[in-house]
Design an enzyme around this catalytic site. Structure first.
Site: not given
Length: 168
Positions: A10, A13, A15-17, A126
């Site tokens: 993402c 690095n 939140c999402r990943s 995001d």
């Protein structure tokens, strides 16, 4: 059995990943397949290098008995394009960044997470500027996709702490 190496990417690095990394590790461990995967995450940006995941991502993961608090943000490195079999971007902007920065002759397959997991072209939104509800929604989306990748059931069982999530 050869390992399948997957890098989730993402922007920062945090939140999402790292959520995707934690979820896939958790599912692989529960399925007794942890040794079949090499799983990592990174960002296309360098703002958060060395930082832990966002506290909201840590909390959402913890509510589902997944500990991502020890992860630290890093930026995608040129070596990642040969180290990993599959690099999954969590949105189209990061997919474009990855394709533009991939060294010539790189061996990794670069794809959009949702194309690989759901056969759609949907971005994983995001949640950084949102609240807990956005992080919960992203968790559910990532769980479904990671379950598809791991060959696990798509419905998440109730967590040990009594919370449940509805996976749609």
């Amino acid at each position: 059995m050869p390992q399948i190496s997957i890098l989730f990417v993402c922007l920062g690095n945090i939140c999402r990943s790292p959520l995707a990394e934690g979820i896939l590790r958790h599912l692989a461990e529960k399925a007794g397949r942890a040794d079949e995967f090499l799983i990592d995450s990174a960002g296309t940006g360098a703002w958060h290098i060395g930082d832990p995941p966002d506290s909201r991502a840590i909390a959402v993961a913890a509510d589902h008995d997944i500990d991502i608090s020890g992860l630290r943000a890093r930026k995608v490195a040129p070596a990642d394009f040969d180290r990993f079999d599959l690099i999954l971007a969590l949105d189209h902007d990061n997919l474009l960044s990855l394709r533009e920065s991939a060294p010539s002759g790189a061996t990794a397959r670069i794809a959009l997470f949702s194309e690989h997991a759901f056969a759609t072209a949907q971005d994983v939104p995001d949640p950084y500027f949102g609240g807990r509800a956005e992080f919960d929604a992203v968790y559910r989306m990532l769980y479904r996709g990671c379950a598809s990748i791991a060959g696990s059931p798509k419905e998440e069982p109730p967590s040990y702490n009594g919370n449940t999530s509805s996976v749609t």
